[in-house]
Design a protein around this motif. Structure first.
Motif, PDB file in Angstrom:
ATOM      1  N   ASN A   6       0.850  -1.191   0.000  1.00  0.00           N
ATOM      2  CA  ASN A   6       0.000   0.000   0.000  1.00  0.00           C
ATOM      3  C   ASN A   6       0.883   1.238   0.000  1.00  0.00           C
ATOM      4  OD1 ASN A   6      -2.820  -1.216   0.584  1.00  0.00           O
ATOM      5  ND2 ASN A   6      -1.486  -2.138   2.128  1.00  0.00           N
ATOM      6  N   VAL A   7       0.527   2.205  -0.803  1.00  0.00           N
ATOM      7  CA  VAL A   7       1.269   3.459  -0.875  1.00  0.00           C
ATOM      8  C   VAL A   7       0.377   4.558  -0.318  1.00  0.00           C
ATOM      9  CG1 VAL A   7       2.415   5.119  -2.371  1.00  0.00           C
ATOM     10  CG2 VAL A   7       2.558   2.678  -2.887  1.00  0.00           C
ATOM     11  N   ILE A   8       0.882   5.272   0.671  1.00  0.00           N
ATOM     12  CA  ILE A   8       0.128   6.360   1.282  1.00  0.00           C
ATOM     13  C   ILE A   8       0.853   7.659   0.990  1.00  0.00           C
ATOM     14  CG2 ILE A   8      -0.725   7.324   3.453  1.00  0.00           C
ATOM     15  CD1 ILE A   8      -0.861   4.492   4.549  1.00  0.00           C
ATOM     16  N   TYR A   9       0.176   8.591   0.369  1.00  0.00           N
ATOM     17  CA  TYR A   9       0.781   9.856  -0.024  1.00  0.00           C
ATOM     18  C   TYR A   9       0.585  10.904   1.067  1.00  0.00           C
ATOM     19  CZ  TYR A   9       1.051   7.861  -4.699  1.00  0.00           C
ATOM     20  OH  TYR A   9       1.340   7.054  -5.768  1.00  0.00           O
ATOM     21  N   GLY A  10       1.554  11.800   1.164  1.00  0.00           N
ATOM     22  CA  GLY A  10       1.438  12.900   2.107  1.00  0.00           C
ATOM     23  C   GLY A  10       2.736  13.136   2.842  1.00  0.00           C
ATOM     24  N   SER A  11       2.734  14.107   3.718  1.00  0.00           N
ATOM     25  CA  SER A  11       3.905  14.422   4.529  1.00  0.00           C
ATOM     26  C   SER A  11       4.264  13.230   5.393  1.00  0.00           C
ATOM     27  CB  SER A  11       3.610  15.644   5.401  1.00  0.00           C
ATOM     28  OG  SER A  11       4.544  15.741   6.450  1.00  0.00           O
ATOM     29  N   GLY A  12       5.557  12.887   5.408  1.00  0.00           N
ATOM     30  CA  GLY A  12       5.994  11.763   6.223  1.00  0.00           C
ATOM     31  C   GLY A  12       5.665  11.955   7.691  1.00  0.00           C
ATOM     32  N   THR A  15       1.774  11.266   7.919  1.00  0.00           N
ATOM     33  CA  THR A  15       1.293   9.920   7.599  1.00  0.00           C
ATOM     34  C   THR A  15       1.929   8.855   8.489  1.00  0.00           C
ATOM     35  OG1 THR A  15       2.987   9.747   5.868  1.00  0.00           O
ATOM     36  CG2 THR A  15       0.811  10.509   5.200  1.00  0.00           C
TER      37      THR A  15
END
Length: 310
Positions: A6-12, A15
């Motif tokens: 799963n790939v979750i986008y956004g600021s590390g 997230t």
């Protein structure tokens, strides 16, 4: 199968922090700073259930001994310090060069550096490119200014000249413990060179360092190399002889000591880190042997099987 990756986008920070705080993370593989890793691990509500494989900060020294193949040492040091603009955790971050050879080393280093082509990453033959981090040029300029304030000079033509996000490598000499660049991981194209006379100076630097990923030894004296291997074997995860620090091949473990790592990365070692072994045991008696034989013969268990041997 769906959901395995799963790939979750956004600021590390947003997230990953939320994922850790959820308590649903069992394995944490991370490459970054030890401070960031520590802060993230503290967010997990069940820390004893969290397994980690971390590649963290490094201040890898290159140690040039008085008896040395200087051309090889320079070639490996230039690549080790400046490939990918020095933005590798495995880069050579500080060079200790014996005073008997330091002048020749710097002369040869600067000549080799002058042949590196600057430009954009997609251009052929380019070795030096703009830096991808906002504020990085200002940080490197501050390191150079601090070193100059404490007695170092920029030894190469155009060293430290910047334009936009491009920073031309700066070779600093002589570097001493008063300077920030002596201790801080610059993670960029600044090359601090420390002259030394006594090997205890170098040994103490490694012993006192908060980091322990790798180091490189450049020399031709077997007795001296052997002594230093013994001195550093419990201080870093990898000792490179007449070669730059580097990652790989995957058959080699990628690890470190102190604040530089937790666990071991490589294909084989990562699988072991990410696995918890389960044992099914019984007493060596005829009835138990018969029971297990029936389970295997009838395939009554997916776990107890002789189909796969590891």
């Amino acid at each position: 199968p769906a959901g395995v990756i799963n790939v979750i986008y956004g600021s590390g920070r947003e997230t990953v922090s939320a994922l850790m705080a959820s308590g649903k993370i069992d394995i944490f593989a991370f490459i970054g700073t030890n401070k960031a890793a520590s802060d993230l691990k503290k967010l997990h509500p069940r820390p004893h259930r969290l397994r980690a494989a971390l590649g963290l900060d490094a201040k890898n020294p290159g140690i040039v001994l008085p008896q040395v193949d200087l051309d090889n040492a320079v070639s490996e040091a230039v690549t080790g310090a400046l490939s990918f603009n020095g933005q590798r955790c495995t880069a050579l971050k500080i060079l200790f060069v014996h005073e008997d050879v330091v002048d020749s080393f710097i002369q040869k280093f600067n000549a080799k550096l002058a042949t590196l082509k600057p430009g954009m990453p997609w251009e052929d033959g380019v070795a030096l490119t703009p830096l991808p981090e906002a504020g990085k040029v200002d940080y490197l300029n501050a390191l150079v200014a601090d070193a100059a304030q404490h007695g170092a000079r920029v030894m190469n033509a155009n060293g430290g000249v910047s334009r936009g996000t491009f920073f031309y490598p700066a070779v600093l000499y002589p570097v001493n413990p008063q300077m920030r660049v002596y201790h801080e991981e610059q993670f960029g194209p600044v090359v601090p060179i420390v002259p030394y006379r006594d090997l205890e100076t170098v040994i103490n630097y490694v012993l006192d360092s908060d980091f322990g990923q790798q180091l490189s030894l450049f020399g031709t004296d077997p007795a001296e190399i052997g002594r230093l291997v013994d001195a550093f074997a419990n201080q870093v995860g990898r000792i490179n002889i007449n070669a730059q620090c580097q990652r790989g091949p995957d058959a080699f473990p990628f690890n470190g000591r102190k604040n530089s790592a937790e666990g071991t990365l490589s294909v084989h070692d990562a699988l072991r880190v990410f696995s918890i072994r389960t044992l099914v045991a019984t007493k060596f008696q005829d009835n138990n042997k018969a029971l297990l034989s029936e389970i295997l013969r009838n395939r009554d268990s997916n776990f107890l099987t002789t189909d796969y041997i590891f």
